[in-house]
Scaffold this motif. Sequence first.
Motif, PDB file in Angstrom:
ATOM      1  N   ILE A   1      12.796  -3.421   9.395  1.00 34.39           N
ATOM      2  CA  ILE A   1      11.628  -3.121   8.568  1.00 34.39           C
ATOM      3  C   ILE A   1      12.189  -2.802   7.190  1.00 34.39           C
ATOM      4  CG2 ILE A   1       9.659  -1.597   8.170  1.00 34.39           C
ATOM      5  CD1 ILE A   1       9.657  -1.011  11.189  1.00 34.39           C
ATOM      6  N   ALA A   2      11.827  -3.569   6.173  1.00 30.74           N
ATOM      7  CA  ALA A   2      12.464  -3.374   4.875  1.00 30.74           C
ATOM      8  C   ALA A   2      11.560  -3.830   3.742  1.00 30.74           C
ATOM      9  CB  ALA A   2      13.789  -4.131   4.807  1.00 30.74           C
ATOM     10  N   GLY A   3      11.809  -3.243   2.572  1.00 32.33           N
ATOM     11  CA  GLY A   3      11.078  -3.586   1.368  1.00 32.33           C
ATOM     12  C   GLY A   3      11.221  -2.465   0.358  1.00 32.33           C
ATOM     13  N   PRO A   4      10.599  -2.598  -0.778  1.00 35.34           N
ATOM     14  CA  PRO A   4      10.693  -1.547  -1.794  1.00 35.34           C
ATOM     15  C   PRO A   4       9.892  -0.317  -1.373  1.00 35.34           C
ATOM     16  CG  PRO A   4       9.139  -3.218  -2.485  1.00 35.34           C
ATOM     17  CD  PRO A   4       9.775  -3.729  -1.225  1.00 35.34           C
ATOM     18  N   CYS A   5      10.282   0.837  -1.886  1.00 38.62           N
ATOM     19  CA  CYS A   5       9.560   2.065  -1.567  1.00 38.62           C
ATOM     20  C   CYS A   5       8.083   1.928  -1.904  1.00 38.62           C
ATOM     21  CB  CYS A   5      10.183   3.238  -2.340  1.00 38.62           C
ATOM     22  SG  CYS A   5       9.270   4.783  -2.156  1.00 38.62           S
ATOM     23  N   VAL A   6       7.814   1.430  -3.085  1.00 39.07           N
ATOM     24  CA  VAL A   6       6.440   1.358  -3.572  1.00 39.07           C
ATOM     25  C   VAL A   6       6.211  -0.010  -4.215  1.00 39.07           C
ATOM     26  CG1 VAL A   6       6.990   2.301  -5.864  1.00 39.07           C
ATOM     27  CG2 VAL A   6       4.694   2.613  -4.934  1.00 39.07           C
ATOM     28  N   ILE A   7       4.978  -0.481  -4.181  1.00 40.30           N
ATOM     29  CA  ILE A   7       4.620  -1.714  -4.879  1.00 40.30           C
ATOM     30  C   ILE A   7       4.621  -1.408  -6.374  1.00 40.30           C
ATOM     31  CG2 ILE A   7       2.794  -3.408  -5.279  1.00 40.30           C
ATOM     32  CD1 ILE A   7       1.893  -2.895  -2.364  1.00 40.30           C
TER      33      ILE A   7
ATOM     34  N   THR B   1       7.226  -7.546  -6.105  1.00 39.10           N
ATOM     35  CA  THR B   1       7.025  -7.427  -4.653  1.00 39.10           C
ATOM     36  C   THR B   1       7.241  -8.768  -3.969  1.00 39.10           C
ATOM     37  OG1 THR B   1       5.437  -5.633  -5.026  1.00 39.10           O
ATOM     38  CG2 THR B   1       5.417  -6.693  -2.867  1.00 39.10           C
ATOM     39  N   LEU B   2       6.673  -9.818  -4.521  1.00 37.33           N
ATOM     40  CA  LEU B   2       6.863 -11.149  -3.950  1.00 37.33           C
ATOM     41  C   LEU B   2       8.321 -11.584  -4.042  1.00 37.33           C
ATOM     42  CD1 LEU B   2       3.643 -12.876  -5.302  1.00 37.33           C
ATOM     43  CD2 LEU B   2       4.289 -12.701  -2.895  1.00 37.33           C
TER      44      LEU B   2
ATOM     45  N   LEU C   1      -3.203  -3.627  -1.274  1.00 34.14           N
ATOM     46  CA  LEU C   1      -3.491  -4.458  -0.110  1.00 34.14           C
ATOM     47  C   LEU C   1      -3.652  -5.922  -0.498  1.00 34.14           C
ATOM     48  CD1 LEU C   1      -5.952  -2.186   1.919  1.00 34.14           C
ATOM     49  CD2 LEU C   1      -3.571  -2.720   2.482  1.00 34.14           C
ATOM     50  N   ARG C   2      -4.188  -6.168  -1.687  1.00 38.66           N
ATOM     51  CA  ARG C   2      -4.290  -7.555  -2.168  1.00 38.66           C
ATOM     52  C   ARG C   2      -2.901  -8.184  -2.291  1.00 38.66           C
ATOM     53  NH1 ARG C   2      -3.468 -10.615  -6.333  1.00 38.66           N
ATOM     54  NH2 ARG C   2      -2.665  -8.905  -7.606  1.00 38.66           N
ATOM     55  N   ILE C   3      -1.964  -7.427  -2.839  1.00 41.10           N
ATOM     56  CA  ILE C   3      -0.604  -7.931  -3.015  1.00 41.10           C
ATOM     57  C   ILE C   3       0.071  -8.137  -1.655  1.00 41.10           C
ATOM     58  CG2 ILE C   3       1.693  -7.329  -3.894  1.00 41.10           C
ATOM     59  CD1 ILE C   3       0.230  -5.925  -6.248  1.00 41.10           C
ATOM     60  N   LEU C   4      -0.104  -7.207  -0.740  1.00 42.14           N
ATOM     61  CA  LEU C   4       0.497  -7.345   0.585  1.00 42.14           C
ATOM     62  C   LEU C   4      -0.109  -8.522   1.345  1.00 42.14           C
ATOM     63  CD1 LEU C   4       0.815  -3.588   1.593  1.00 42.14           C
ATOM     64  CD2 LEU C   4       2.692  -5.179   1.102  1.00 42.14           C
ATOM     65  N   ALA C   5      -1.404  -8.752   1.162  1.00 41.32           N
ATOM     66  CA  ALA C   5      -2.038  -9.913   1.791  1.00 41.32           C
ATOM     67  C   ALA C   5      -1.436 -11.204   1.241  1.00 41.32           C
ATOM     68  CB  ALA C   5      -3.543  -9.888   1.552  1.00 41.32           C
ATOM     69  N   LYS C   6      -1.106 -11.193  -0.049  1.00 36.68           N
ATOM     70  CA  LYS C   6      -0.499 -12.376  -0.660  1.00 36.68           C
ATOM     71  C   LYS C   6       0.899 -12.609  -0.116  1.00 36.68           C
ATOM     72  CE  LYS C   6      -0.221 -14.685  -5.118  1.00 36.68           C
ATOM     73  NZ  LYS C   6      -0.578 -14.587  -6.559  1.00 36.68           N
ATOM     74  N   VAL C   7       1.658 -11.528   0.068  1.00 36.16           N
ATOM     75  CA  VAL C   7       2.994 -11.634   0.667  1.00 36.16           C
ATOM     76  C   VAL C   7       2.890 -12.226   2.074  1.00 36.16           C
ATOM     77  CG1 VAL C   7       4.927 -10.284   1.592  1.00 36.16           C
ATOM     78  CG2 VAL C   7       4.017  -9.744  -0.681  1.00 36.16           C
ATOM     79  N   LYS C   8       1.965 -11.713   2.829  1.00 35.22           N
ATOM     80  CA  LYS C   8       1.774 -12.157   4.217  1.00 35.22           C
ATOM     81  C   LYS C   8       1.389 -13.635   4.276  1.00 35.22           C
ATOM     82  CE  LYS C   8      -0.980 -10.700   8.225  1.00 35.22           C
ATOM     83  NZ  LYS C   8      -1.927  -9.659   8.706  1.00 35.22           N
ATOM     84  N   GLU C   9       0.486 -14.033   3.392  1.00 33.91           N
ATOM     85  CA  GLU C   9       0.018 -15.421   3.374  1.00 33.91           C
ATOM     86  C   GLU C   9       1.109 -16.370   2.887  1.00 33.91           C
ATOM     87  OE1 GLU C   9      -3.565 -18.130   1.372  1.00 33.91           O
ATOM     88  OE2 GLU C   9      -3.352 -16.011   0.850  1.00 33.91           O
ATOM     89  N   ALA C  10       1.823 -15.968   1.844  1.00 32.51           N
ATOM     90  CA  ALA C  10       2.815 -16.850   1.238  1.00 32.51           C
ATOM     91  C   ALA C  10       4.045 -17.051   2.116  1.00 32.51           C
ATOM     92  CB  ALA C  10       3.236 -16.304  -0.131  1.00 32.51           C
TER      93      ALA C  10
END
Length: 272
Positions: free
Chosen positions: A21-27, A33-34, A77-86
């Motif tokens: 499980i990994a990623g930046p602390c905050v968007i 983020t992408l 959540l919009r940005i995370l949805a974009k990450v998930k979709e892309a």
Amino acid sequence: MVREIAIGEVKIGGGRPLGLIAGPCVIENEAATLRCAERLMTICNGVGMSLVFKASYDKANRTSVTAFRGPGMTEGLRILAKVKEALGVPVLSDIHSIEQVAPAADVLDVLQIPAFLCRQTDLLVAAAKTGRVINVKKGQFLAPWDMKNVVGKIRACENENIILTERGASFGYNNLVVDMRSFPVMRAMGFPVVFDATHSVQLPGGAGTSSGGQREYVEYLSRAAVAAGVDGVFLEVHEDPEQALCDGPNSVKLNDLPELLKKLKAIDAIVK
């Protein structure tokens, strides 16, 4: 026996190889983020490790009232949805109130309960009722065996999709310590256990108006935790931690991640 938990196409626990499980602390923004998510996918594909991408849309427990908290729930959540979709990667973020549960569950594959909120019954129940995977950070103030009550609250809602995450225990002022006994204790409850290596080297409030950190110890604690049999590791990463808007001192540099993951995979292969 620790059960296997499915997070989209990712499986954790049940004797499976170590997950990440990994990623930046905050968007910080959409582009960063992408970019981070794409880099993480490339790294994980290169070392043969599954990935759940994490980033917080709101860091509600910052040390200072003026500290950067993120873009907020709607934009985050919009940005995370974009990450998930892309990228087709499962996504995780923190929830802090009952009002956030429903919109977060529409996007997130994993709802994360922050350590300071791990005893909040109403939040746990609301999250559990969504049927989503619930990742609970063990409070810095809890003994590992006390997490059985947290697990009980979620299971009472007929949700068995539970992950428990160790992130260190308070040890005097501005310091945390990791008790390796916590991993077998919590795994004995039957659910996957993850080690949050980067928050475990955090120095809460240690920089006065922000938290400090000791990133140089992430590898040592991670190796020990994997040797103790954890099912996954949780790492906050950043392309340039010195410029990160949150938790830079304890975040891993993306350039250093491939070698760290190779070492952890090798240890995990011996243990499993």
